[in-house]
Enzyme design. Structure first.
Site, PDB file in Angstrom:
ATOM      1  CE  LYS A   1      -1.131   2.022   4.426  1.00 29.95           C
ATOM      2  NZ  LYS A   1      -2.029   2.395   5.181  1.00 29.95           N
ATOM      3  CG  ASP A   2       3.199   2.532   2.859  1.00 26.42           C
ATOM      4  OD1 ASP A   2       2.224   3.123   2.762  1.00 26.42           O
ATOM      5  OD2 ASP A   2       3.800   1.880   4.041  1.00 26.42           O
TER       6      ASP A   2
ATOM      7  CB  SER B   1      -4.775   8.001   5.601  1.00 24.59           C
ATOM      8  OG  SER B   1      -5.779   7.718   4.386  1.00 24.59           O
TER       9      SER B   1
ATOM     10  NE  ARG C   1      -6.863   4.195   2.699  1.00 18.83           N
ATOM     11  CZ  ARG C   1      -7.278   3.726   3.874  1.00 18.83           C
ATOM     12  NH1 ARG C   1      -8.484   3.128   4.011  1.00 18.83           N
ATOM     13  NH2 ARG C   1      -6.420   3.243   4.763  1.00 18.83           N
ATOM     14  NE  ARG C   2      -6.275   4.359   7.655  1.00 20.36           N
ATOM     15  CZ  ARG C   2      -4.958   4.017   7.992  1.00 20.36           C
ATOM     16  NH1 ARG C   2      -4.182   5.012   8.424  1.00 20.36           N
ATOM     17  NH2 ARG C   2      -4.646   2.829   7.954  1.00 20.36           N
TER      18      ARG C   2
ATOM     19  NE  ARG D   1       3.513  11.414   8.429  1.00 23.00           N
ATOM     20  CZ  ARG D   1       4.777  11.574   8.180  1.00 23.00           C
ATOM     21  NH1 ARG D   1       5.249  12.830   7.799  1.00 23.00           N
ATOM     22  NH2 ARG D   1       5.616  10.493   8.024  1.00 23.00           N
ATOM     23  N   GLY D   2       3.788   9.840  12.184  1.00 22.24           N
ATOM     24  CA  GLY D   2       4.726   8.921  13.022  1.00 22.24           C
ATOM     25  C   GLY D   2       4.134   7.604  12.846  1.00 22.24           C
TER      26      GLY D   2
ATOM     27  NE  ARG E   1       0.564   7.682  12.183  1.00 20.50           N
ATOM     28  CZ  ARG E   1      -0.019   8.049  11.120  1.00 20.50           C
ATOM     29  NH1 ARG E   1      -1.390   7.650  10.791  1.00 20.50           N
ATOM     30  NH2 ARG E   1       0.724   8.426  10.023  1.00 20.50           N
TER      31      ARG E   1
ATOM     32  CB  CYS F   1       1.096  11.142  -2.299  1.00 14.31           C
ATOM     33  SG  CYS F   1       1.564  12.743  -2.417  1.00 14.31           S
TER      34      CYS F   1
HETATM   35  N1  LIG Z   1       2.184   4.099   5.922  1.00 13.42           N
HETATM   36  C1  LIG Z   1       1.442   3.610   7.084  1.00 13.42           C
HETATM   37  C2  LIG Z   1       1.477   2.030   6.710  1.00 13.42           C
HETATM   38  N2  LIG Z   1       1.837   1.405   5.807  1.00 13.42           N
HETATM   39  C3  LIG Z   1       1.719  -0.003   5.850  1.00 13.42           C
HETATM   40  C4  LIG Z   1       0.938   0.068   7.025  1.00 13.42           C
HETATM   41  C5  LIG Z   1       0.241  -1.316   7.664  1.00 13.42           C
HETATM   42  C6  LIG Z   1      -0.896  -1.831   6.784  1.00 13.42           C
HETATM   43  C7  LIG Z   1      -0.424  -2.550   5.563  1.00 13.42           C
HETATM   44  O1  LIG Z   1       0.796  -3.173   5.264  1.00 13.42           O
HETATM   45  O2  LIG Z   1      -1.205  -2.556   4.590  1.00 13.42           O
HETATM   46  C8  LIG Z   1       0.609   1.284   7.842  1.00 13.42           C
HETATM   47  C9  LIG Z   1      -0.073   1.403   9.055  1.00 13.42           C
HETATM   48  C10 LIG Z   1      -1.406   1.859   8.856  1.00 13.42           C
HETATM   49  O3  LIG Z   1      -1.952   2.542   7.776  1.00 13.42           O
HETATM   50  O4  LIG Z   1      -2.070   1.971   9.981  1.00 13.42           O
END
Ligand SMILES: NCc1[nH]cc(CCC(=O)O)c1CC(=O)O
Length: 309
Positions: A82-83, A130, A132-133, A150-151, A156, A243
């Site tokens: 996802k990153d 996020s 998205r969130r 952040r963090g 968090r 992003c």
């Molecule tokens: N950049 C944050 C990040 N990147 C991957 C995960 C874990 C979830 C995943 O691997 O999909 C998270 C933490 C989150 O979004 O709470």
């Protein structure tokens, strides 16, 4: 022939290091004579406490890890899919050798009092950075107050304990990886909080042509997850989201090769939500392109381009 040693590059956050231990365990089970070594990398995105968009978004979490691979200081890079940006090609000379079996892709609400999202009082401060969130919370729970945060996951949770926010939205599998799944007050249904594309999946990246490593990593791959990633990554690439684009979606591999793909594109304030979904037994990448076309036909390009990079 499996290599004698596999050096694994990863971000140095507790979650990323926990992810690598899963890779090491699965390699050890299949290749007991292969030694593994962790190469921790501090990603720019982990050092930067400001707005990620300034750094080019999610690439801020992957760039340095990729460099370690390309410079020959590591043999594998482990990424949370996802990153991994969908609008940028992988660094030349590298490939994803395998996608590991998907974990729970959903998001969770973390609230000290154990309340659900619907039970939170107006103006509850929910920490998330996020887009998205934030877009989905704005759409479904506009009375709640979204606060940038952040963090890493642990930091968090500390900010929550310090009452700098009242609640958090975090990934179920991220909390689980760091041993904090007990902090979850509610696992959010995908209808309320649609996950990011690639959620819950670890991608194993290595150098093209490094056959011994490629062969070992392929043995860790999960076929159903690979079909889901083919659909989700094709969709993301076709949308060319960046992003700051609130894009969400998930694929589910079913029986007889069928894959279901659901995707959404939002305006940042959540007032517009474009949806598309399809099930197909054809090539999952073609499914991703088809769902992307459906979203583009509903206006996704104008919506994405209207959002500042
Ligand atoms: N950049 C944050 C990040 N990147 C991957 C995960 C874990 C979830 C995943 O691997 O999909 C998270 C933490 C989150 O979004 O709470």
């Amino acid at each position: 022939m499996a290599p004698e040693l596999i050096r694994i590059a990863t971000r140095s956050s507790p979650m990323a290091l926990a992810q690598v231990e899963r890779v090491r365990r699965e390699l050890a089970k299949l290749f007991p004579r292969t030694a593994t070594k962790v190469v921790p990398v501090t990603a720019y995105g982990d050092r930067w406490t400001g707005n990620l968009a300034v750094l080019g978004g999610k690439a801020a979490f992957t760039r340095e890890v990729d460099a370690t691979l390309l410079e020959g200081d590591a043999d594998v890079a482990v990424h949370c899919v996802k990153d991994v940006p969908g609008d940028l090609p992988l660094p030349e000379g590298t490939v994803f050798a395998a996608w590991m079996r998907r974990e729970d892709p959903r998001d969770a609400l973390v609230h000290p009092g154990g309340l659900t999202l619907d039970e939170l009082p107006s103006c509850t401060r929910i920490g998330t950075s996020s887009v998205r969130r934030a877009a989905q919370l704005a759409a479904s729970h506009p009375h709640l107050c979204r606060v940038p945060i952040r963090g890493n996951v642990g930091r968090r949770l500390e900010k929550l304990d310090e009452e700098r926010v009242d609640a958090l939205v975090l990934a179920v599998c991220g909390l689980d990886r760091v041993g904090s799944a007990d902090r979850i007050a509610q696992v959010l249904p995908v209808e309320t909080m649609c996950p990011p594309l690639g959620a819950g999946v670890l991608g194993l990246q290595c150098r093209e042509g490094d056959e011994p490593v490629l062969s070992a990593l392929r043995a860790l791959g999960d076929p159903a997850t690979a079909r889901e990633m083919a659909a989700e990554r094709a969709l993301l690439a076709a949308l060319r989201g960046h992003c700051n684009t609130p894009v969400a979606g998930y694929a589910r591999a079913g029986a007889e090769g069928a894959v279901y793909l659901h995707a959404r594109v939002f305006t940042p304030d959540g007032t517009t939500v474009l949806r598309a979904e399809e099930t197909s037994t054809a090539d999952p990448a073609d499914l991703g392109l088809s769902v992307a076309d459906a979203l583009l036909a509903r206006g996704a390009r104008a919506l994405i381009d209207a959002i500042a990079h």
